[in-house]
Design an enzyme around this catalytic site. Structure first.
Site, PDB file in Angstrom:
ATOM      1  CG  ASN A 153     -28.701   5.973  27.616  1.00  0.00           C
ATOM      2  OD1 ASN A 153     -28.235   6.213  28.724  1.00  0.00           O
ATOM      3  ND2 ASN A 153     -29.432   4.901  27.370  1.00  0.00           N
ATOM      4  CB  THR A 239      -7.144  -9.735  14.322  1.00  0.00           C
ATOM      5  OG1 THR A 239      -6.371 -10.921  14.527  1.00  0.00           O
ATOM      6  CG2 THR A 239      -6.704  -9.062  13.039  1.00  0.00           C
ATOM      7  CB  CYS A 327     -30.804  -1.012  26.165  1.00  0.00           C
ATOM      8  SG  CYS A 327     -29.596  -0.127  25.214  1.00  0.00           S
TER       9      CYS A 327
HETATM   10  C1  LIG Z   1     -25.212   2.890  23.367  1.00  0.00           C
HETATM   11  C2  LIG Z   1     -24.641   3.137  24.711  1.00  0.00           C
HETATM   12  C3  LIG Z   1     -23.745   2.217  25.291  1.00  0.00           C
HETATM   13  C4  LIG Z   1     -23.396   0.905  24.636  1.00  0.00           C
HETATM   14  O1  LIG Z   1     -22.586   1.084  23.506  1.00  0.00           O
HETATM   15  P1  LIG Z   1     -22.479  -0.125  22.427  1.00  0.00           P
HETATM   16  O2  LIG Z   1     -21.381   0.316  21.524  1.00  0.00           O
HETATM   17  O3  LIG Z   1     -23.796  -0.187  21.741  1.00  0.00           O
HETATM   18  O4  LIG Z   1     -22.143  -1.345  23.186  1.00  0.00           O
HETATM   19  C5  LIG Z   1     -23.211   2.522  26.525  1.00  0.00           C
HETATM   20  N1  LIG Z   1     -23.526   3.668  27.161  1.00  0.00           N
HETATM   21  C6  LIG Z   1     -24.375   4.572  26.627  1.00  0.00           C
HETATM   22  C7  LIG Z   1     -24.666   5.829  27.373  1.00  0.00           C
HETATM   23  C8  LIG Z   1     -24.968   4.335  25.393  1.00  0.00           C
HETATM   24  O5  LIG Z   1     -25.818   5.222  24.883  1.00  0.00           O
END
Ligand SMILES: *Cc1c(COP(=O)(O)O)cnc(C)c1O
Length: 392
Positions: A153, A239, A327
């Site tokens: 990411n 749900t 993050c």
């Molecule tokens: C955004 C991301 C996540 C987390 O996903 P969420 O749906 O935001 O919890 C996990 N792994 C990677 C590589 C990401 O880019």
């Protein structure tokens, strides 16, 4: 959100497609029924979900019974790692992952370490590719799981997932991949890549937030993370997020329509942007693999400046982009990914991530580079480090 913003932060989240927003609306108002109820309105909703699940399974080449909807990437990663560890601890206590995983995965591994599991965090080379020999050499009789991020990411590096899958299969070890940045952007075939578990999140490819799925091969077992009313064939209670599920599947269908053509467009725009930055701004370097790279990812370190200042100054012109990963951007720690590819603390603090999509165009990139050049010059003039450098 106003229309004149330049949105260059698609790795952190994407704008949902119009068709997705329409579905969210319809299934939150007109078709709000609980799919578990027995009346026809609910049963129709249930059928719509199962049809959608089928469409999704075709995209990654699995059966519809191997897809389980979750609340997103974080939950899918937690479920896969903790669920395998707990189910297979009778076989062994060793897990292999990499140093460049998303925090949701790294922190699951650290959590398991506290309860007696041994975790190997594989090194990556200067481009962010996992050391395949180290992977082979790390597998022991105790190894139950290998988990490697499909595409990173922060730096966009795409791993050789087919090769890693093959090694896992040969050694009879379960293979999970965090495909949150890959799904919707790259073609994925879980069968030919020998993937046993795969995590996906809706909001990274034009779908809604708070919805994702975990693919789990029927050949492996997994302990539940959530107990309750027995939804998702007794494996993931709660749900169903009906609107989210249908929105996610719609986004997946749109993403995989003309994918190659769209990726060619984004790759061209990416390469244009990278060359202009590298050619026109001194003392900067591209992070991540030049070839094995997400089509939309640009990550560049600028010497003598802080990525944070770049992001804030660019935002004055309504440009949205990111340092390293969103993050970690509320902490002052340097990115663990940039450190893992060998950057020193200074360079990893000076990184800027631009992640494009098909809505972006050359005009936006030109405007951005124009502003970036001015900002970099201004910040360097104020930087004591740059002063030292010039005096050397
Ligand atoms: C955004 C991301 C996540 C987390 O996903 P969420 O749906 O935001 O919890 C996990 N792994 C990677 C590589 C990401 O880019």
């Amino acid at each position: 959100m106003n229309d004149d913003i330049i949105y260059f932060d698609n790795a952190s989240t994407t704008k949902p497609y119009g068709e997705v927003v329409d579905i969210l609306n319809t299934y939150s108002s007109k078709y709000f029924f609980n799919p578990s109820s027995v009346y026809i309105q609910s049963q129709n909703v249930k059928k719509t979900i199962e049809d959608a699940r089928k469409k999704l399974s075709k995209i990654i080449n699995c059966s519809k019974d191997e897809i389980f909807f979750t609340s997103g990437g974080t939950e899918s990663n937690n479920w896969a790692i903790k669920g395998i560890a707990n189910k297979y601890k009778f076989k062994g206590n060793h897990i292999i992952t990499s140093k460049i995983e998303h925090h949701s995965l790294l922190n699951c591994c650290k959590y398991l370490e506290k309860s007696g599991f041994k975790v190997t965090f594989l090194d990556v080379d200067k481009n962010g590719l996992v050391d395949i020999d180290q992977l082979k050499n790390s597998i022991t009789d105790e190894t139950i799981l290998v988990s490697i991020i499909f595409a990173n990411n922060e730096i966009g590096t795409i791993q050789d997932i087919a090769q890693i899958g093959k090694i896992c299969k040969q050694n009879n070890v379960i293979f999970h991949t965090d495909a949150v940045q890959a799904f919707g952007h790259l073609n994925i075939d879980v069968k030919s890549f020998n993937i046993d578990l795969l995590s996906v999140s809706g909001h990274k490819f034009g779908g809604p937030k708070g919805i994702g799925f975990l693919y789990k091969s029927k050949n492996i077992q997994l302990e539940n993370l959530l107990e309750g009313g027995g939804q998702e064939k007794n494996r993931r209670s709660g749900t169903e997020n009906v609107a989210g599920i249908l929105g996610l599947v719609k986004a997946a269908e749109i993403s995989y329509t003309d994918l190659d053509k769209k990726n060619e467009y984004i790759r061209d725009l990416r390469d244009y942007c990278i060359s202009r930055i590298i050619d026109e701004i001194e003392h900067c370097r591209l992070n991540g693999d030049r070839i094995n790279r997400l089509p939309n990812n640009i990550n560049i370190s600028f010497e003598f400046i802080e990525g944070e200042s770049l992001v804030l100054n660019l935002n004055k012109y309504n440009i949205c982009c990111s340092t390293g990963s969103s993050c970690s951007s509320n902490t002052l720690d340097p990115s663990h990914v940039l450190l893992a590819i060998g950057l020193n603390h200074e360079l990893s603090h000076g990184s800027l991530r631009i992640t494009l999509n098909t809505d972006n165009n050359r005009g936006q990139v030109d405007f951005f580079i124009d502003k970036l050049k001015n900002i970099v010059n201004k910040l360097r003039e104020l930087s004591p480090l740059y002063e030292d450098h010039k005096n050397k």
